[in-house]
Design an enzyme around this catalytic site. Sequence first.
Site, PDB file in Angstrom:
ATOM      1  N   ASP A 196       0.859  -1.183   0.000  1.00  0.00           N
ATOM      2  CA  ASP A 196       0.000   0.000   0.000  1.00  0.00           C
ATOM      3  C   ASP A 196       0.904   1.245   0.000  1.00  0.00           C
ATOM      4  OD1 ASP A 196      -1.697   2.093   0.483  1.00  0.00           O
ATOM      5  OD2 ASP A 196      -2.606   1.236   2.300  1.00  0.00           O
ATOM      6  N   GLU A 198      29.755   6.112   5.476  1.00  0.00           N
ATOM      7  CA  GLU A 198      29.643   4.677   5.716  1.00  0.00           C
ATOM      8  C   GLU A 198      29.476   3.959   4.375  1.00  0.00           C
ATOM      9  OE1 GLU A 198      25.830   3.444   7.642  1.00  0.00           O
ATOM     10  OE2 GLU A 198      25.548   5.602   7.881  1.00  0.00           O
ATOM     11  N   CYS A 236      25.828   6.746  10.791  1.00  0.00           N
ATOM     12  CA  CYS A 236      25.400   8.116  10.463  1.00  0.00           C
ATOM     13  C   CYS A 236      25.962   9.167  11.424  1.00  0.00           C
ATOM     14  CB  CYS A 236      23.874   8.188  10.427  1.00  0.00           C
ATOM     15  SG  CYS A 236      23.178   6.988   9.301  1.00  0.00           S
ATOM     16  N   THR A 251      13.278   3.593   2.354  1.00  0.00           N
ATOM     17  CA  THR A 251      14.005   4.644   3.085  1.00  0.00           C
ATOM     18  C   THR A 251      15.386   4.896   2.483  1.00  0.00           C
ATOM     19  OG1 THR A 251      15.085   3.213   4.729  1.00  0.00           O
ATOM     20  CG2 THR A 251      12.829   3.869   5.206  1.00  0.00           C
ATOM     21  N   HIS A 258      18.634  13.459  13.173  1.00  0.00           N
ATOM     22  CA  HIS A 258      19.026  12.524  12.126  1.00  0.00           C
ATOM     23  C   HIS A 258      17.735  11.881  11.601  1.00  0.00           C
ATOM     24  CE1 HIS A 258      20.626   9.272   9.907  1.00  0.00           C
ATOM     25  NE2 HIS A 258      20.179   8.364  10.753  1.00  0.00           N
ATOM     26  N   ASN A 318      17.161   9.035   2.807  1.00  0.00           N
ATOM     27  CA  ASN A 318      18.194   8.971   3.842  1.00  0.00           C
ATOM     28  C   ASN A 318      19.576   9.107   3.199  1.00  0.00           C
ATOM     29  OD1 ASN A 318      19.703   8.520   6.127  1.00  0.00           O
ATOM     30  ND2 ASN A 318      18.957   6.448   6.518  1.00  0.00           N
ATOM     31  N   SER A 335      24.017   4.302  14.070  1.00  0.00           N
ATOM     32  CA  SER A 335      23.740   2.948  14.552  1.00  0.00           C
ATOM     33  C   SER A 335      25.014   2.291  15.036  1.00  0.00           C
ATOM     34  CB  SER A 335      23.132   2.113  13.426  1.00  0.00           C
ATOM     35  OG  SER A 335      21.859   2.609  13.123  1.00  0.00           O
TER      36      SER A 335
HETATM   37  N1  COA Z   1      -1.084   3.209   5.605  1.00  0.00           N
HETATM   38  C1  COA Z   1      -0.541   4.106   6.480  1.00  0.00           C
HETATM   39  N2  COA Z   1       0.401   3.756   7.425  1.00  0.00           N
HETATM   40  C2  COA Z   1       0.804   2.482   7.449  1.00  0.00           C
HETATM   41  C3  COA Z   1       0.261   1.497   6.573  1.00  0.00           C
HETATM   42  C4  COA Z   1      -0.720   1.906   5.626  1.00  0.00           C
HETATM   43  N3  COA Z   1      -1.253   1.047   4.763  1.00  0.00           N
HETATM   44  N4  COA Z   1       0.862   0.332   6.865  1.00  0.00           N
HETATM   45  C5  COA Z   1       1.725   0.546   7.877  1.00  0.00           C
HETATM   46  N5  COA Z   1       1.685   1.851   8.224  1.00  0.00           N
HETATM   47  C6  COA Z   1       2.469   2.524   9.273  1.00  0.00           C
HETATM   48  C7  COA Z   1       2.643   1.680  10.519  1.00  0.00           C
HETATM   49  O1  COA Z   1       1.539   1.831  11.401  1.00  0.00           O
HETATM   50  C8  COA Z   1       3.935   2.259  11.079  1.00  0.00           C
HETATM   51  O2  COA Z   1       3.681   3.466  11.728  1.00  0.00           O
HETATM   52  P1  COA Z   1       4.086   3.676  13.285  1.00  0.00           P
HETATM   53  O3  COA Z   1       5.554   3.375  13.357  1.00  0.00           O
HETATM   54  O4  COA Z   1       3.782   5.110  13.546  1.00  0.00           O
HETATM   55  O5  COA Z   1       3.291   2.699  14.043  1.00  0.00           O
HETATM   56  C9  COA Z   1       4.737   2.594   9.834  1.00  0.00           C
HETATM   57  O6  COA Z   1       3.790   2.674   8.759  1.00  0.00           O
HETATM   58  C10 COA Z   1       5.771   1.545   9.464  1.00  0.00           C
HETATM   59  O7  COA Z   1       5.132   0.298   9.426  1.00  0.00           O
HETATM   60  P2  COA Z   1       5.876  -0.996   9.966  1.00  0.00           P
HETATM   61  O8  COA Z   1       4.968  -2.158   9.823  1.00  0.00           O
HETATM   62  O9  COA Z   1       6.452  -0.712  11.310  1.00  0.00           O
HETATM   63  O10 COA Z   1       7.027  -1.075   8.848  1.00  0.00           O
HETATM   64  P3  COA Z   1       8.168  -2.110   8.631  1.00  0.00           P
HETATM   65  O11 COA Z   1       8.242  -3.113   9.701  1.00  0.00           O
HETATM   66  O12 COA Z   1       8.018  -2.622   7.238  1.00  0.00           O
HETATM   67  O13 COA Z   1       9.523  -1.229   8.703  1.00  0.00           O
HETATM   68  C11 COA Z   1      11.086   0.374   9.485  1.00  0.00           C
HETATM   69  C12 COA Z   1       9.620   0.080   9.151  1.00  0.00           C
HETATM   70  C13 COA Z   1      11.237   1.838   9.864  1.00  0.00           C
HETATM   71  C14 COA Z   1      11.512  -0.510  10.667  1.00  0.00           C
HETATM   72  C15 COA Z   1      11.966   0.046   8.241  1.00  0.00           C
HETATM   73  O14 COA Z   1      11.595   0.875   7.180  1.00  0.00           O
HETATM   74  C16 COA Z   1      13.448   0.210   8.480  1.00  0.00           C
HETATM   75  O15 COA Z   1      14.101  -0.676   9.007  1.00  0.00           O
HETATM   76  N6  COA Z   1      14.002   1.363   8.085  1.00  0.00           N
HETATM   77  C17 COA Z   1      15.404   1.693   8.243  1.00  0.00           C
HETATM   78  C18 COA Z   1      15.651   2.238   9.633  1.00  0.00           C
HETATM   79  C19 COA Z   1      17.040   2.755   9.753  1.00  0.00           C
HETATM   80  O16 COA Z   1      17.574   3.264   8.797  1.00  0.00           O
HETATM   81  N7  COA Z   1      17.649   2.617  10.919  1.00  0.00           N
HETATM   82  C20 COA Z   1      19.038   3.000  11.076  1.00  0.00           C
HETATM   83  C21 COA Z   1      19.305   4.386  11.431  1.00  0.00           C
HETATM   84  S1  COA Z   1      18.295   5.123  12.612  1.00  0.00           S
END
Ligand code: COA
Length: 427
Positions: free
Chosen positions: A35, A87, A119, A162, A244, A288, A321
Amino acid sequence: MSNEDDHPAGIEAISVYVPQNFIEATEVAAANGTDPEKYTRGLGCRRMAIASPGEDAVTYGCEAARLLLERYQSDASAIGLLVVGTESGVDGSKPVAAYLHGMLGLDCRCRVFDTKHACYSATAALRIATDWCRGHDGRRGKALVVATDIARYDLGSPGEPTQGAAAVAMLVGNDAACMQLEHFPEAVYAQEVMDFWRPNYRHTAVVDGKVSLRTYLTALENTWDEYQRSSGLQWHDYEYLLFHVPFPRMAWKAFRLLHERYGNGESPEDAFSRMVEPGLWACRELGNCYSGSLYLCLAALLERVGQRATGARVGLFSYGSGCCAEFFTARIGSSSGIWHDRIGIGNGLRRRRQIDYSTYLEFRQITERMEGNHECQAGLASDADAAVTFCGTREHRRLYRFQAPTAGAESTQRRNSVNAQVANVLR
Ligand code: COA
């Protein structure tokens, strides 16, 4: 606690290199059968900068630094220290900074090295650079800090929406025209954790997203508390807060945590629009850019608010990280308005082009092949204005071709010799 500083140091000028290609987050969502609202609303991602073959952390870093020196008419020979935070290093031993030193034609007395801690690396670089400037009051020249990264995750993985890329270059010296860093005691948080890493044998990062988000917020709470205790500052002392940004929604999560505890009567949404949004818009366009992410926010803030915000205090939260994090503050300099149209984000965004999903896949495949020691091609970069292009690797040497003049006679010489080297290999 006093903030007295005999030799104030800070950021004299800042420049951003905006990669020329981007893909819409919704296009990646469609390919993944996700979605699109999950990416756009759930994560706050709109577009991602995508590196084309011929671009890497070296070419991006070189572009950002070259633009900085040109736009601010700075003398490359006056740079006494070059530190690159990245990195996305291209070699286990040779730093990106060594390549940039040659490409920019810096003086042989200039000290050059990379810093690495995910980062956080650019903040480590900025800290080293400001301490170095404070130590000699400008007599040994200025420091150049470059943050350059390309964020890549596996296709279809949670991290894929991301992704992003960019490079930010900062001139650090004792005339803090853009930003003066305040000299309060440090507020640092470190902990060994496997939240995000990229093993040497992989092109893409591995991430335990949930752990990473939790650790990020723990680090924010710790460093914020520590900083307020040591500086005596309070919520109402901050005009802007920059974080960040692994994905834009993370900035909201970070802000909400602080606002719940310290915010006054203003609604969190209004306070966020006022304090965070002015620095966040570029991240929605570029994604990012790892080490440069916080400094992209800073550049975006300066480009948007310019001189109107002279004297405003900015709180900055840096997270890498692994992990190491730091909270610190800076004040917007009196001449930031003169510089704001030279930062280059708006101009860079206007000249870039959208790519479709199949081009995105093609770019990834060619890039992976070029990282092996067997392919060398010229003219792959799609940015016609790019000064330098990565051509591939031969005999374990990375080869770069200069396409436009860089500043200074020495760098012209250098450019010719690098081009001759590439021409030999391509023949
Ligand atoms: N419509 C609107 N929002 C939606 C949705 C939809 N159809 N489906 C899911 N969402 C929302 C979820 O509710 C969640 O929001 P919340 O965190 O406010 O609860 C958000 O979208 C993300 O959904 P989630 O199921 O948690 O996603 P995911 O498990 O696929 O992964 C991350 C999300 C952030 C963990 C992932 O993108 C990631 O690992 N990113 C990299 C992070 C990073 O770079 N870290 C290192 C440096 S800080």
